[in-house]
Design a protein around this motif. Structure first.
Motif, PDB file in Angstrom:
ATOM      1  N   GLN A 195      39.895  31.608  -9.128  1.00 29.70           N
ATOM      2  CA  GLN A 195      40.114  32.352  -7.687  1.00 29.70           C
ATOM      3  C   GLN A 195      40.048  31.405  -6.611  1.00 29.70           C
ATOM      4  O   GLN A 195      40.912  31.513  -5.759  1.00 29.70           O
ATOM      5  CB  GLN A 195      38.811  33.439  -7.581  1.00 29.70           C
ATOM      6  N   ALA A 218      43.184  31.244  -3.940  1.00 33.37           N
ATOM      7  CA  ALA A 218      42.905  31.364  -2.320  1.00 33.37           C
ATOM      8  C   ALA A 218      43.358  29.944  -1.757  1.00 33.37           C
ATOM      9  O   ALA A 218      43.831  29.945  -0.632  1.00 33.37           O
ATOM     10  CB  ALA A 218      41.335  31.512  -2.279  1.00 33.37           C
ATOM     11  N   ASN A 265      40.727  39.281   8.671  1.00 32.30           N
ATOM     12  CA  ASN A 265      40.717  40.209   7.721  1.00 32.30           C
ATOM     13  C   ASN A 265      42.137  40.382   6.963  1.00 32.30           C
ATOM     14  O   ASN A 265      42.384  41.209   6.019  1.00 32.30           O
ATOM     15  CB  ASN A 265      40.253  41.536   7.785  1.00 32.30           C
ATOM     16  N   THR A 303      43.124  39.245   3.002  1.00 28.49           N
ATOM     17  CA  THR A 303      43.098  40.047   1.820  1.00 28.49           C
ATOM     18  C   THR A 303      43.934  41.036   1.884  1.00 28.49           C
ATOM     19  O   THR A 303      44.474  41.642   0.634  1.00 28.49           O
ATOM     20  CB  THR A 303      41.723  40.838   1.762  1.00 28.49           C
ATOM     21  N   ASN A 304      44.559  41.608   2.934  1.00 31.44           N
ATOM     22  CA  ASN A 304      45.720  42.357   3.181  1.00 31.44           C
ATOM     23  C   ASN A 304      47.099  41.992   2.485  1.00 31.44           C
ATOM     24  O   ASN A 304      47.764  42.663   1.840  1.00 31.44           O
ATOM     25  CB  ASN A 304      45.795  43.117   4.671  1.00 31.44           C
ATOM     26  N   ILE A 318      47.198  39.675   0.141  1.00 31.86           N
ATOM     27  CA  ILE A 318      46.893  39.595  -1.325  1.00 31.86           C
ATOM     28  C   ILE A 318      47.283  41.087  -1.780  1.00 31.86           C
ATOM     29  O   ILE A 318      47.990  41.203  -2.759  1.00 31.86           O
ATOM     30  CB  ILE A 318      45.591  39.150  -1.722  1.00 31.86           C
ATOM     31  N   ASP A 319      46.629  42.155  -1.023  1.00 29.31           N
ATOM     32  CA  ASP A 319      46.827  43.282  -1.754  1.00 29.31           C
ATOM     33  C   ASP A 319      48.272  43.996  -1.788  1.00 29.31           C
ATOM     34  O   ASP A 319      48.638  44.746  -2.746  1.00 29.31           O
ATOM     35  CB  ASP A 319      45.944  44.604  -1.063  1.00 29.31           C
ATOM     36  N   ARG A 346      42.388  38.769  -6.744  1.00 32.54           N
ATOM     37  CA  ARG A 346      42.600  39.455  -5.511  1.00 32.54           C
ATOM     38  C   ARG A 346      41.336  39.506  -4.542  1.00 32.54           C
ATOM     39  O   ARG A 346      41.043  40.573  -4.297  1.00 32.54           O
ATOM     40  CB  ARG A 346      43.498  40.626  -5.738  1.00 32.54           C
ATOM     41  N   LEU A 347      40.567  38.496  -4.245  1.00 37.12           N
ATOM     42  CA  LEU A 347      39.564  38.525  -3.544  1.00 37.12           C
ATOM     43  C   LEU A 347      39.879  37.622  -2.406  1.00 37.12           C
ATOM     44  O   LEU A 347      40.721  37.029  -2.197  1.00 37.12           O
ATOM     45  CB  LEU A 347      38.387  37.860  -4.259  1.00 37.12           C
ATOM     46  N   GLY A 348      38.636  37.651  -1.460  1.00 36.02           N
ATOM     47  CA  GLY A 348      38.868  37.086  -0.170  1.00 36.02           C
ATOM     48  C   GLY A 348      38.649  35.561  -0.272  1.00 36.02           C
ATOM     49  O   GLY A 348      38.108  35.047  -1.569  1.00 36.02           O
ATOM     50  N   ARG A 385      38.345  30.087   5.697  1.00 30.24           N
ATOM     51  CA  ARG A 385      38.743  31.258   5.969  1.00 30.24           C
ATOM     52  C   ARG A 385      39.104  31.435   7.638  1.00 30.24           C
ATOM     53  O   ARG A 385      39.973  32.090   8.086  1.00 30.24           O
ATOM     54  CB  ARG A 385      37.733  32.624   5.570  1.00 30.24           C
ATOM     55  N   ALA A 391      31.689  33.833   0.299  1.00 29.39           N
ATOM     56  CA  ALA A 391      32.586  34.866   0.906  1.00 29.39           C
ATOM     57  C   ALA A 391      32.215  35.218   2.329  1.00 29.39           C
ATOM     58  O   ALA A 391      30.895  35.215   2.603  1.00 29.39           O
ATOM     59  CB  ALA A 391      32.838  36.114   0.371  1.00 29.39           C
TER      60      ALA A 391
END
Length: 427
Positions: A263, A267, A286, A289-290, A292-293, A304-306, A313, A374
């Motif tokens: 992961q 990332a 944020n 993650t949007n 990725i989704d 599919r995590l932060g 980040r 995270a």
């Protein structure tokens, strides 16, 4: 009472108690912080509000974080505004209480609370058949990382008789950390051990840390538990990246890979691309993650995590501007804490080893934690503690001196330091 409220607010972040709402995630932290704010403002306890440097340094970064969140969309901005309001209220309450907060007693409460949380965590895992790998309770397991830091801080200022007992407890943590499989906590423990034993001398710490990794290699060849051996091997190769392409193509992990390494590799690759496209302001708080989704919905859920790491980040989501404001808080905390400790050393309130060690045993592990964990409320609260650490240290040392002068009026002559430190806020 306020001492307990603030320390309980921190401890609540290690509890698996949360309420999912349509907009935000609520924990006991928010309720305890609100209660602290009400008591402080309505009882007259905070007459003459203070805004120390540590509090003011937080505002530009927190403000930029919210502006960046609203650049994504209104709902995201409102969600971030509510979270920043909660952590900002905690920072404000802690800033007001820094003048009267007895740091040593607060650390004792935190230690007792974290020991209780970890005792429950270990008992829960053993009762469910997990003799190793105590990581299935995601919130309580983080106490494994913070307990060594709190204990090291207490050990640093303990008297000689108490220090022997604390060293015994310190040694007893080692097998528990090995069995837990919590690699972050284990590495923090090794760093703190070498720092304390070498008394903060960097020239001696480097070979000691190298010897520790040799010891890890030897230990990895001796254990016969596959899980522990795998965890030790990943610590021996901290820069190794997982093969996320292999997992996406086959649905299986490559030999030697772990879910977290894979992961992190995914990332890192995606964030590097986003940083190159939006270097100055980032993609928005944020938004990672949007992306990725929406663009990688076909990938396995574990990918599919932060981003696990605040420095990465923030550069990805808040850009160079956000990272600069974030790093400013850390650099200012180190510089300001060094000034406080130099003044305390000059007035013989602490020894040279304590002055060298405190930044190492607190700021370095905290930086390692936020750099590998995270994002969330815990990361922001850690940042608040970093920024206000000089104030907490300065006033904590002054309270100790004040108690000593009260009990033995003629035993100390450090009135000059006392006169500067007690009133007002630290600069």
């Amino acid at each position: 009472m306020m001492r307990y409220l603030l320390t309980f607010a921190i401890l609540s972040l290690f509890l698996p108690i949360r309420l999912e709402t349509g907009l935000v995630l609520l924990r006991p932290f928010e309720l305890i912080t609100l209660l602290s704010l009400i008591i402080g403002l309505t009882t007259g306890r905070w007459r003459g509000l203070v805004f120390p440097a540590g509090f003011l340094l937080l505002l530009p970064f927190l403000g930029w974080d919210m502006v960046s969140a609203f650049s994504v969309d209104r709902e995201n901005g409102l969600r971030e505004l509510l979270q920043m309001s909660a952590v900002g209220a905690f920072a404000f309450a802690l800033a007001q209480e820094a003048r009267r907060l007895e740091t040593d007693k607060a650390v004792n409460i935190l230690l007792f609370g974290m020991v209780a949380i970890l005792a429950y965590t270990i008992a829960w895992h053993v009762a469910h058949g997990y003799l190793v790998g105590w990581k299935h309770l995601s919130d309580p397991r983080l106490a494994f990382s913070f307990l060594p830091i709190a204990l090291a801080g207490l050990l640093l200022f303990a008297n000689r008789a108490k220090r022997r007992t604390l060293w015994f407890v310190w040694a007893g943590m080692l097998p528990l950390l090995v069995l837990s499989g919590e690699r972050k906590a284990f590495l923090i423990y090794l760093f703190l051990t070498t720092s304390l034993l070498m008394r903060g001398r960097l020239a001696a710490m480097v070979p000691a840390i190298a010897a520790s990794f040799v010891g890890l290699f030897v230990l990895s060849t001796m254990v016969d538990n596959a899980y522990i051996e795998k965890q030790l091997q990943t610590m021996l190769h901290p820069l190794s990246m997982g093969q996320y392409e292999y997992l996406a193509a086959t649905g299986k992990y490559a030999l030697g890979d772990t879910p977290s390494n894979v992961q992190r590799a995914f990332a890192f690759t995606l964030s590097r691309q986003l940083i190159s496209e939006h270097p100055l302001m980032g993609v928005g708080t944020n938004q990672f993650t949007n992306i990725i989704d929406t663009e990688f919905s076909n990938l396995p859920d574990e990918l599919r995590l932060g981003i696990h790491g605040e420095f990465q980040r923030i550069l990805t989501e808040n850009g160079i501007i956000g990272l600069s404001l974030y790093l400013l808080i850390w650099a200012a905390a180190w510089f300001r804490l060094s000034r406080v400790l130099s003044s305390a050393l000059f007035h013989e309130l602490i020894g040279a080893a304590q002055a060298r060690l405190l930044p190492l045993v607190v700021l370095v592990p905290w930086a390692f934690y936020v750099g590998t964990e995270a994002s969330g409320t815990r990361a922001f609260v850690t940042l608040i503690l970093v920024s206000l650490l000089p104030e907490l240290t300065r006033h904590g040392l002054c309270l100790v001196l004040h108690r000593a002068r009260t009990r033995h009026p003629t035993s100390t002559s450090h009135s000059r330091f006392l006169g500067r430190a007690l009133p007002g806020s630290a600069r």
